[in-house]
Design an enzyme around this catalytic site. Sequence first.
Site, PDB file in Angstrom:
ATOM      1  CE  LYS A 152      32.410  35.849  51.137  1.00 26.69           C
ATOM      2  NZ  LYS A 152      32.338  34.769  52.156  1.00 26.69           N
TER       3      LYS A 152
ATOM      4  CG  ASP B 159      62.962  48.488  46.854  1.00 26.20           C
ATOM      5  OD1 ASP B 159      63.099  47.390  47.450  1.00 26.20           O
ATOM      6  OD2 ASP B 159      63.927  49.131  46.419  1.00 26.20           O
TER       7      ASP B 159
END
Length: 366
Positions: free
Chosen positions: A192, A262
């Site tokens: 951050k 997938d």
Amino acid sequence: MKTYNLAIIPGDGIGPEVVAQGLKVLDAASSKFGFATQRQSFDFGGERYLKTGKVLDSEEINKLKHFEAIYLGAVGHPDVRPGVLEKGILLNLRFSLDQYINLRPVRLYQNVATPIKNKGPEHIDYVVVRENSGDMYMGIGEVKYKGTNNEETTQVMYYSYKQVYRCLKYAFEYAMKRHAESPWKGLSEEDKKAGFIGKLTLCGKNNVLTNVFGLWDRVMSEMSRQYPKVKVDYLHVDAMCIFLIEAPERFDVIVTTNMFGDIITDLAAVTQGGMGVAPSGNLNPFGVSMFEPVHGSAPQFAGKGVANPLAAILTVKLMLEHLKEEKAAQAIDAAVQAVMLKMKSMLIGQMGYSTDQIGDMVVANI
């Protein structure tokens, strides 16, 4: 009043039942939030194929290009050879309409069971961006000497710079949008302070598939300079499968290829409570997108009123987000969460309510 022109493909098996509940919820949301829909239904699927031999032709695909979105239930029929409908309808639509992003939100809701021990909703909340136009799905390859002891087969994993670039561009932009209001909770304090608001993890196999993932690595590295607020990460696909189970909280946005996507998205769907709660979108950000629940047609349960419609309803939420109807999408999400708290299970036939009852309960909570 804004009106959206939608194509509806109920499809096979439980598809028409869950789509009916999704449309019921869509009507409730549109009434409350001040937009309208015009809808045209298409009978593409197994029954039509068995009667006419038709799957999907170019004229029908061109007709679908005039809609703003496609809502599909399920494709798959026990009397049709595997691959005919999947390739002829699903892959045909994805490639013909250039739906180059498959978007799969993976989120565990309250009162939804996960098979992962000691993990809850606070740990499973990420999104998979699967490239949807390239890879082995393009059908490049051949069979030589078929039926002999010398038979040779190839299936080529193909990617162009354009395909990789536009997928990564979407993934970076999605990560920025996902955390526009607040940073991702998985960031460290150091992250951050460095200015990061989200993380994008590339899932690949660059130690073996060096050509393809050499391209993905380079483009991701170059593009990351344009998005200094997104922390970039990489995992081999086998390690990814481990961490999706052991530490799903380490993921924010995952981007990957067609084949790997997938596989890992079905694994991810199980961790979020099963196929009955997993929505997806096949997106062309500049054209027509198609939205469908992850589950199959489950023909053995068709017509019994036992299918869980929540994946189809959450798919409507995903469609409304794509159409920029954010408030309506948020209302559907909240309504689904309220209904989940009352259900005994998310599994088909074990929900404690019928398909119609669950749809009615979601409508009542909007």
